[in-house]
Design an enzyme around this catalytic site. Structure first.
Site, PDB file in Angstrom:
ATOM      1  N   ARG A  27       0.830  -1.222   0.000  1.00  0.00           N
ATOM      2  CA  ARG A  27       0.000   0.000   0.000  1.00  0.00           C
ATOM      3  C   ARG A  27       0.860   1.266   0.000  1.00  0.00           C
ATOM      4  O   ARG A  27       0.542   2.259   0.651  1.00  0.00           O
ATOM      5  CB  ARG A  27      -0.966  -0.013   1.190  1.00  0.00           C
ATOM      6  CG  ARG A  27      -2.109  -1.001   0.994  1.00  0.00           C
ATOM      7  CD  ARG A  27      -3.065  -0.996   2.162  1.00  0.00           C
ATOM      8  NE  ARG A  27      -2.431  -1.494   3.376  1.00  0.00           N
ATOM      9  CZ  ARG A  27      -2.849  -1.258   4.610  1.00  0.00           C
ATOM     10  NH1 ARG A  27      -3.917  -0.514   4.812  1.00  0.00           N
ATOM     11  NH2 ARG A  27      -2.210  -1.759   5.647  1.00  0.00           N
ATOM     12  N   GLU A 505     -19.487  -2.024  18.995  1.00  0.00           N
ATOM     13  CA  GLU A 505     -18.666  -2.843  18.087  1.00  0.00           C
ATOM     14  C   GLU A 505     -17.150  -2.618  18.175  1.00  0.00           C
ATOM     15  O   GLU A 505     -16.449  -2.771  17.169  1.00  0.00           O
ATOM     16  CB  GLU A 505     -19.129  -2.662  16.622  1.00  0.00           C
ATOM     17  CG  GLU A 505     -20.614  -2.951  16.420  1.00  0.00           C
ATOM     18  CD  GLU A 505     -21.104  -2.703  14.986  1.00  0.00           C
ATOM     19  OE1 GLU A 505     -20.287  -2.706  14.055  1.00  0.00           O
ATOM     20  OE2 GLU A 505     -22.321  -2.515  14.813  1.00  0.00           O
ATOM     21  N   GLU A 626     -25.822  -3.193  -3.626  1.00  0.00           N
ATOM     22  CA  GLU A 626     -24.541  -3.227  -4.322  1.00  0.00           C
ATOM     23  C   GLU A 626     -24.371  -4.443  -5.231  1.00  0.00           C
ATOM     24  O   GLU A 626     -23.771  -4.357  -6.295  1.00  0.00           O
ATOM     25  CB  GLU A 626     -23.478  -3.265  -3.226  1.00  0.00           C
ATOM     26  CG  GLU A 626     -22.116  -2.846  -3.642  1.00  0.00           C
ATOM     27  CD  GLU A 626     -21.213  -2.812  -2.411  1.00  0.00           C
ATOM     28  OE1 GLU A 626     -21.471  -1.999  -1.503  1.00  0.00           O
ATOM     29  OE2 GLU A 626     -20.297  -3.624  -2.357  1.00  0.00           O
ATOM     30  N   HIS A 715     -20.922  10.771   7.207  1.00  0.00           N
ATOM     31  CA  HIS A 715     -19.754  10.762   6.325  1.00  0.00           C
ATOM     32  C   HIS A 715     -18.915  12.008   6.473  1.00  0.00           C
ATOM     33  O   HIS A 715     -17.831  12.092   5.911  1.00  0.00           O
ATOM     34  CB  HIS A 715     -20.189  10.583   4.873  1.00  0.00           C
ATOM     35  CG  HIS A 715     -20.957   9.318   4.659  1.00  0.00           C
ATOM     36  ND1 HIS A 715     -22.336   9.269   4.738  1.00  0.00           N
ATOM     37  CD2 HIS A 715     -20.548   8.045   4.446  1.00  0.00           C
ATOM     38  CE1 HIS A 715     -22.728   8.022   4.539  1.00  0.00           C
ATOM     39  NE2 HIS A 715     -21.677   7.266   4.373  1.00  0.00           N
TER      40      HIS A 715
HETATM   41  N1  GLN Z   1     -23.485  -1.877  12.242  1.00  0.00           N
HETATM   42  C1  GLN Z   1     -22.512  -1.339  11.335  1.00  0.00           C
HETATM   43  C2  GLN Z   1     -21.892  -0.099  11.958  1.00  0.00           C
HETATM   44  O1  GLN Z   1     -22.578   0.568  12.659  1.00  0.00           O
HETATM   45  C3  GLN Z   1     -23.125  -0.969  10.009  1.00  0.00           C
HETATM   46  C4  GLN Z   1     -22.111  -0.441   9.067  1.00  0.00           C
HETATM   47  C5  GLN Z   1     -22.608  -0.217   7.659  1.00  0.00           C
HETATM   48  O2  GLN Z   1     -23.759  -0.085   7.423  1.00  0.00           O
HETATM   49  N2  GLN Z   1     -21.730  -0.121   6.715  1.00  0.00           N
HETATM   50  O3  GLN Z   1     -20.752   0.213  11.709  1.00  0.00           O
END
Ligand code: GLN
Ligand code: ZN
Length: 775
Positions: A27, A505, A626, A715
Site C-alpha cells: 500500500r 462494536e 450493491e 460521512h
Molecule cells: N453496524 C454497522 C456499523 O454501525 C453498520 C455499518 C454499515 O452499514 N456499513 O458500523
C-alpha cells in the site's frame, strides 16, 4: 481504413493483462498520497513514490513473462481512472472555479480537489464501478464543459517507463464509457445527456492519442465497459456513438494502434459495430461473457481478438483446460488472437505468495494479480506451442479436482441442513402479531432513538487490537479493554438519553472480516488489500468452503453489554448478502446456496442471542443494493435469493424479538419491494444527505413496518444542529405514520471522532424530544 498511418506498428502482445493493482504491494501509494494530503511530503516526493510503484509494476510483470511491447498496461492512477480521464479531457466542473494552472493544466492539487472537494465545494460524487467493489468519481458534464487537453500525465508516465526500458500500453477510459458514466452538470438544462458532447470530446482524445504515438506508444487501450451493461440511453444512440467515436479516432493520422477493451460481461450488441470501425484490436470478456458465435467473430476480419479468459475479478486459480477449450474455439473463427484477463486485476490483491500463513493447499487454489499474469502467459503458449503448455494445464486440472474433494469444501451436516429447508423456514408470523408482542416486550416511547451500531474506533482500540495480534496483550487483557470501551459507550448512551442501545462494536476490525474470522469455511489474508476508492482499501476475506458456526460469536459481548443497562441492547450481526458481497466467494456453486449457508450460521447466532436475553437484533445488509446485477434480466433472480437468505437468517426469531436491518443508501425506490420483502420489523436507511427524500418513496409504497430514515450524515465531521434535525424529523412525520418512525443517524459512527459524535447525538435526542412533544 487500411491506408491510415499508425505509428510504431507492432502486433498486439500475445499475452497481456487489462490492468494491474496500483495501490502497491505494501500500500505504498496509499501511504504516499495520504502523507501528501497531510502535508508531510511534497509533490516531488509523491511523484517519486508513484514512479517507483509504476516501474516496480512494469518490472514485476516483465519478470512474470509479459515481455512483449505494450503487454504491460499503464493503468497507474493517483486516485481513479475515471477521474484521470476527466483530468485529461478538461472536464472540470465550473462550480470549482478555475482549477487550471497558468499553462491551462490540471495539476495534482487540482486533481485531488475534484476527488476530495474543498471548503466551498463538495467533491465529485462517487459511485460503484460496474459490479465490483471499486468506486469511481462521476464527471459532471454540461453544455458549458470546455473540453481541452488539460493533462499529459499518461504521456509522461509512458515516457518515464520507456526511458527505463519498458514500453507500456497507455490506458484511458474510452469516450463512450466516459460520457455514459458522467452526469449532467448543475447548470445543464433538464434532460441534458452528456453523450450529446461526443463531437467535442473526440478531438481531445485524438490529440492525446497523437501525443502518445509521438512518444513511441505502439498500442493504446481505450476501456469501454459501459458497453456490456444496460444503459438508460437507448441502444441505437449508443451504437451511433460507438461507431462515430471509433471511426473518428481510427481516422486520425499518426496515431497509435487502438485497442478497445470491454470487461465485466458480454458485449451488449456492439460487437459488430466495433468490428466495423478502424480499431486494431478488441478485447472481449470471454470468462464471464462466453465465446460469441463464429458468425459474430467473423466480422473482426484482420483485427486482433484479445480474449479475456482469465478472471480478473475473483481470486480462483484458472481452469486452464476450460480456457484452452475457449481458445481453441476462438482460434477457428478469428485470424489474430491474443490472450488476456477478463477485467483489470485491480480488483484482486497482488500476490498469493505473500500469504504465507494460509495453508499451501488453499494457496494452490488461488490466483491473485501476479498469478493471473502467469496464467495468461501460460495460455498464450497455446498459440505457438500447445504441447509445452500441457503439463501446466494438467496441473491446474489436478489442483481444481483436489479442491472439490478437500476437507471443509463440502460438509455433510451443512448440506443436509440446506437440503431440508422448507418454505416455513423463510417466514415469521404476521407482522401484526409480532408488532403486538414487541410492543409488550419493549416499552418504547414514540420515535425511539437508536444508533446504527458502531461507535468511534479510537486510536486506543486499534492499538490494542494490533498489540493483541502481535501477542503483546493476552486475550484476557484485550477483552478487558474492549469491555471497558463497551461500558463507556453504554454509559454515554444512557447519559444522552437513547432508548435502544448498542455496544459500539469495538471488538470488530471490520463488519465482514470479524464474522469471517469466526466462521468455518473462511480464511483471511494479511496483505490482500484491494482499492475501494482513492486511498481507501479493503481486505476481503476468502470464502472457500461450506460455512458453519462452531461456537457463538457475538453472544458474550451482547450479554455483557445488556448487563450494563435496563434499556434494550441491540445484538449486531452482518447479513448474508453483505458477507458475500465484501468477500471473495467460492465459484463452485450458486451464490444463493452459499448465502443460505451463511444465513443458517446467523440463524443459530440469533437463537443464542435470544437465549441470552437480547430482545432486539439488527442484521445489517448495506450491500444488498450493491450486488444487484448490471443486466436488468438478471436482477429478479438475484433479489429472490438475496431476500430469501436474509429471511432464512432472521425467520427463526420469536415474535417478541424485534429484527432490525440497516441499509446504506438513499436510492431506495429501485429495490423497495425487495427491502419490504426482507420483512424486518425495523429498517434504518441513509436519508440525511438527500434531505429525507426517501420518505416519499416510503409513503407511496405504503411501507408498513418500522423505519428509521437517517437524520445525521455520518460521512462528514459536520455536527447537525438541533434545529436541522428537528426539521428533518418534522418532514418525516408528515409522510410516515409516527408509530412507525425511528430516529437514528445514517450509518455507523466508527469513522468519526468522539467530540463531534457526542454533540451530534445530543442534538438528535433533543430534537426528537421536541418533535415527540408535538405529536
Ligand atoms: N453496524 C454497522 C456499523 O454501525 C453498520 C455499518 C454499515 O452499514 N456499513 O458500523
Ligand atoms: Zn450504513
Amino acid at each position: 481504413m487500411t491506408d491510415q498511418i499508425t505509428l510504431n506498428p507492432t502486433p498486439f502482445p500475445a499475452a497481456s493483462i487489462l490492468g494491474y493493482p496500483r495501490i502497491g504491494r505494501r500500500r505504498e501509494l496509499k501511504k504516499a498520497v495520504e502523507a501528501y494530503w497531510a502535508g508531510k511530503i511534497d509533490a516531488a516526493a509523491l511523484d517519486a513514490a508513484a514512479r517507483e510503484i509504476q516501474l516496480g509494476t512494469a518490472r514485476r510483470l516483465q519478470g512474470l513473462g509479459l515481455t512483449d511491447a505494450a503487454a504491460v498496461p499503464g493503468t497507474f492512477s493517483y486516485y481513479d481512472q475515471v477521474l484521470d480521464a476527466a483530468a485529461h479531457l478538461g472536464a472540470v466542473p465550473a462550480r470549482f472555479g478555475n482549477l487550471l494552472n497558468a499553462e491551462a493544466q490540471l495539476d495534482i492539487d487540482g486533481y485531488f480537489t475534484l476527488a476530495r472537494g474543498n471548503t466551498d465545494q463538495q467533491p465529485l460524487e462517487m459511485t460503484k464501478w460496474f459490479d465490483t467493489n471499486y468506486h469511481y468519481l462521476v464527471p459532471e458534464i454540461g453544455p458549458e464543459t470546455n473540453f481541452a487537453l488539460t493533462s499529459s500525465r499518461i504521456v509522461e508516465e509512458f515516457e518515464y517507463a520507456l526511458a527505463n526500458g519498458v514500453e507500456t500500453r497507455p490506458y484511458l477510459v474510452g469516450p463512450v464509457t466516459f460520457l455514459l458514466l458522467s452526469k449532467a452538470s448543475d447548470g445543464a438544462p433538464a434532460g441534458f445527456n452528456p453523450l450529446s458532447r461526443l463531437e467535442d470530446v473526440l478531438p481531445v482524445y485524438t490529440a492525446l492519442l497523437q501525443k502518445l504515438a509521438a512518444a513511441g506508444a505502439s498500442w493504446v487501450q481505450l476501456d469501454e465497459p459501459a458497453l456490456v451493461v444496460d444503459q438508460d440511453t437507448p441502444a441505437e444512440a449508443i451504437q451511433a456513438a460507438v461507431a462515430r467515436s471509433y471511426e473518428v479516432l481510427s481516422a486520425a493520422a499518426r496515431r497509435p494502434q487502438l485497442f478497445v477493451s470491454t470487461p465485466y460481461g458480454a458485449l451488449n450488441g456492439q460487437l459488430g459495430t466495433l468490428a466495423a470501425t478502424g480499431i486494431d484490436a478488441l478485447h472481449l470478456d470471454v470468462f464471464k461473457g462466453g465465446v460469441p458465435s463464429a458468425a459474430a467473430l467473423a466480422a473482426l476480419g484482420n483485427k486482433t481478438l484479445v480474449a479475456g479468459v482469465v478472471d480478473g475479478h475473483n481470486i480462483w486459480r484458472n481452469d486452464l483446460a476450460a480456457s484452452a477449450k475457449k481458445i481453441a474455439e476462438l482460434k477457428k473463427s478469428v485470424a489474430k488472437l491474443a490472450i488476456s484477463t477478463s477485467t483489470s486485476t485491480q480488483h484482486v490483491p497482488h500476490d498469493v505468495e505473500e500469504e504465507v500463513q494460509l495453508s499451501a493447499q488453499l494457496r494452490s487454489w488461488l490466483a491473485f494479480a501476479d498469478q493471473k499474469a502467469t496464467e495468461v502467459v501460460t495460455l498464450a503458449g497455446l498459440l505457438t506451442d500447445p504441447e509445452a503448455v500441457q503439463p501446466a494445464i494438467d496441473e491446474a486440472t489436478r489442483v481444481i479436482a483436489s479442491r472439490a474433494e478437500a476437507e471443509g469444501v463440502r460438509r455433510a451436516g451443512v448440506r443436509a441442513r440446506t437440503a431440508a429447508l422448507a418454505g416455513a423456514d423463510f417466514s415469521r408470523s404476521a407482522y401484526a402479531v409480532r408488532e403486538a408482542a414487541q410492543t409488550k416486550a419493549l416499552h418504547l416511547p414514540p420515535l425511539p432513538t437508536t444508533t446504527i451500531g458502531s461507535f468511534p474506533q479510537t486510536g486506543e482500540i486499534r492499538t490494542a487490537r494490533a498489540r493483541a495480534i502481535k501477542g503483546e496483550l493476552s486475550t484476557e487483557q484485550y477483552e478487558q479493554l474492549m469491555k471497558d470501551e463497551i461500558k463507556r459507550v453504554v454509559e454515554l448512551q444512557e447519559e444522552l438519553g437513547f432508548d435502544v442501545l448498542v455496544h459500539g462494536e469495538p471488538e470488530r476490525n471490520d463488519m465482514v472480516q470479524y464474522f469471517a474470522e469466526n466462521l468455518e469455511g473462511f480464511d483471511v489474508t494479511v496483505h490482500g488489500w484491494v482499492q475501494s476508492y482513492g486511498s481507501r482499501c479493503t481486505r476481503p476475506s476468502i470464502l472457500w468452503g461450506d460455512v458453519t458456526r462452531s461456537a457463538p460469536i457475538t453472544v458474550e459481548w451482547a450479554r455483557y453489554a445488556q448487563s450494563l443497562t435496563n434499556k434494550p441492547m441491540k445484538g449486531m450481526l452482518t447479513g448474508p448478502v453483505t458477507i458475500l458481497a465484501w468477500s471473495f466467494v467460492r465459484d463452485d456453486q450458486p451464490l444463493g446456496e452459499t448465502a443460505n449457508q451463511v444465513a443458517l450460521a446467523l440463524r443459530d447466532e440469533i437463537a443464542d442471542l435470544e437465549a441470552a436475553g437480547i430482545k432486539i437484533i439488527q442484521v445489517d445488509e448495506p450491500a444488498l443494493r450493491e450486488l444487484l446485477p448490471l443486466r436488468k434480466a438478471d436482477q429478479a433472480a438475484y433479489l429472490d435469493w438475496s431476500v430469501k437468505s436474509f429471511r432464512l437468517a432472521t425467520a427463526g426469531a420469536g415474535d417478541a424479538t424485534q429484527v432490525h436491518t440497516h441499509l446504506c443508501y438513499s436510492e431506495f425506490g429501485a429495490i423497495i419491494d425487495a427491502i419490504d420483502g426482507l420483512d424486518a420489523d425495523v429498517t434504518s436507511i441513509e436519508a440525511a444527505r438527500s434531505r429525507m427524500e426517501v420518505v416519499h418513496d416510503l409513503e407511496s409504497h405504503g411501507f408498513g413496518r418500522g423505519v428509521g430514515p437517517g437524520v445525521y450524515d455520518i460521512h462528514s465531521p459536520r455536527v447537525p444542529g438541533e434545529q436541522e434535525v428537528t426539521e428533518l424529523l418534522s418532514t418525516a412525520v408528515k409522510h410516515v405514520p409516527s408509530r412507525q418512525l425511528w430516529v437514528n443517524p445514517d450509518c455507523g459512527l466508527k469513522t468519526r471522532g468522539y467530540a463531534e459524535t457526542e454533540e451530534s447525538l445530543r442534538n438528535l435526542v433533543t430534537a426528537t424530544r421536541t418533535v415527540r412533544a408535538g405529536l
